[in-house]
Enzyme design. Sequence first.
Site, PDB file in Angstrom:
ATOM      1  N   ASP A 100     -61.869 -17.073 -83.044  1.00  0.00           N
ATOM      2  CA  ASP A 100     -61.242 -15.777 -83.283  1.00  0.00           C
ATOM      3  C   ASP A 100     -61.521 -15.367 -84.723  1.00  0.00           C
ATOM      4  O   ASP A 100     -61.161 -16.076 -85.662  1.00  0.00           O
ATOM      5  CB  ASP A 100     -59.737 -15.867 -83.036  1.00  0.00           C
ATOM      6  CG  ASP A 100     -59.078 -14.502 -83.082  1.00  0.00           C
ATOM      7  OD1 ASP A 100     -59.706 -13.524 -82.664  1.00  0.00           O
ATOM      8  OD2 ASP A 100     -57.925 -14.429 -83.543  1.00  0.00           O
ATOM      9  N   ARG A 245     -42.958 -10.048 -76.372  1.00  0.00           N
ATOM     10  CA  ARG A 245     -43.284 -11.223 -77.203  1.00  0.00           C
ATOM     11  C   ARG A 245     -43.257 -10.796 -78.661  1.00  0.00           C
ATOM     12  O   ARG A 245     -44.015  -9.906 -79.056  1.00  0.00           O
ATOM     13  CB  ARG A 245     -44.660 -11.766 -76.825  1.00  0.00           C
ATOM     14  CG  ARG A 245     -45.135 -12.939 -77.693  1.00  0.00           C
ATOM     15  CD  ARG A 245     -46.446 -13.502 -77.161  1.00  0.00           C
ATOM     16  NE  ARG A 245     -47.507 -12.504 -77.120  1.00  0.00           N
ATOM     17  CZ  ARG A 245     -48.596 -12.516 -77.884  1.00  0.00           C
ATOM     18  NH1 ARG A 245     -48.780 -13.500 -78.770  1.00  0.00           N
ATOM     19  NH2 ARG A 245     -49.519 -11.576 -77.777  1.00  0.00           N
TER      20      ARG A 245
END
Length: 504
Positions: A100, A245
Amino acid sequence: MTSEAETTGRILGTEIEFGISVPGAPLISSIVTSTQVIRAYDEPEVSPVANARWDYDSESPMRDARGFDLSEARPTSLMDPSEFGITNRVLRNGARFYVDHAHPEYSSPEVTSPRDAVLWDKAGERIMHQAGVDSAATEGNETVRLYKNNVDGKGASYGTHENYLVRRDVDFDVIAENIAPHFVTRQVFTGSGRVGIGQFGERAGFQLSQRADYIEVFSGLETTLRRGIINTRDEPHADDDKWRRLHVIIGDANLAELATFLKIGTTSLVLNAIEGGIRFDDLQALDPPQAVQTISHDISLAREIHLADGRSMTALAQQREILRRVTEFCRDHTVPEWSADVLAEWSDILDRLAEDPMGCADCLDWPAKLALLDGLRTRDGLEWDSPKLAALDIQYSDIDPDRGLYNRLAARGRIRRLLTDEEIEAAALTPPTDTRAWLRGQAISRLGEHVFAAGWDQLTIVDSDGEPRYVEMPDPYAGNKKEVDDREHLLSIDGPSRLVAGIS
């Protein structure tokens, strides 16, 4: 809140982007070396051909909790998942292991307690280290160094993220305004310590947090620029009628187990209190982003912060007040069994920090690192701008058990452990038993190449006829070991083309 969250604990997890470098070759592409590390990991008892691809179908990182979605207008990643081959893997412990933004990253499986969060977070260090070893043993690959830190010393910061599932019926603005005072001040025990002040280390010195100088706004969707105390990403990876979340980007990468335990445990309990109607917004700083940096730059912990209501308080005093309110809430409400341990550790660490911050060098990262730095400064007569001190800062976070200074302190019993090495080794190969991570991890272990794709909330299995079979997991508490044991067809190759874990 669901009964599971009240009695067991909310769903938790961490995401760690590791620093990576090649000794003697500073210009080599970290995208390439990160990809080599992820691809090289030789996971025990998992076939090399059984690498399920990551399922992006339910990903929505550009959906904002403030009510808009930038998915059509903005790219979500610098990486093309197919550009360098396999950059995403799903591990048998239920974790995601991938590249990432030019860093190798480990996203832990879902857990329900702070201790389990520490356990599977530390398992990620072991996995990443072994992946680096496996990569170095691969023909054509360079030897890499891997670091659990957040800054490269050249002005860039990479993230350590926390995830907390929170109730959808509680207004996001209420959560943001009331959790912010905790995020601003908790760095007194969660900071991992950093040599240098300013994003580029413009000023010599030492500060509590690695992330503090990169926090620029109160809230925002971005994770790589104009970072906010509150990240507004609305991507629950679960039934979004029930949950959102809370994606936290302000935290440091901790090696000290107690620091991670407190970081996750205190934040989860503050969220319990907010969901239960307790308010903390009267502790809001007058300028919250500036307060983050002011607190980080004060290793005496004595500096007072101006609050929006005209008062001034130290970070420790604010933490004591947050602890008082959370303790009262826990006393009067149903809370997870582990809450008492968190409250006791939280109270104890605030007392010890008030008495002498350096007295916590045996359990928290920033005092432990500062003690090492002060020893070197005294021995060699160094100023804070010495490259030797910057090198020691990085070496503290080297995850190599033989090279990393944190690991050497831990091996010599000079920093408190909450876990055993045997527990960590087991967690690297086994998923948590009380969340859907069990179903995901067991699918990887038992179904091999029949798992075509996996994500946080869905599995795609190729049946005996070559047709896709979908197992949906919108409830993160479902798909746990008990449910899988009771419903063996959840892990069968053949069966209904669409199956929902949690619905018998």
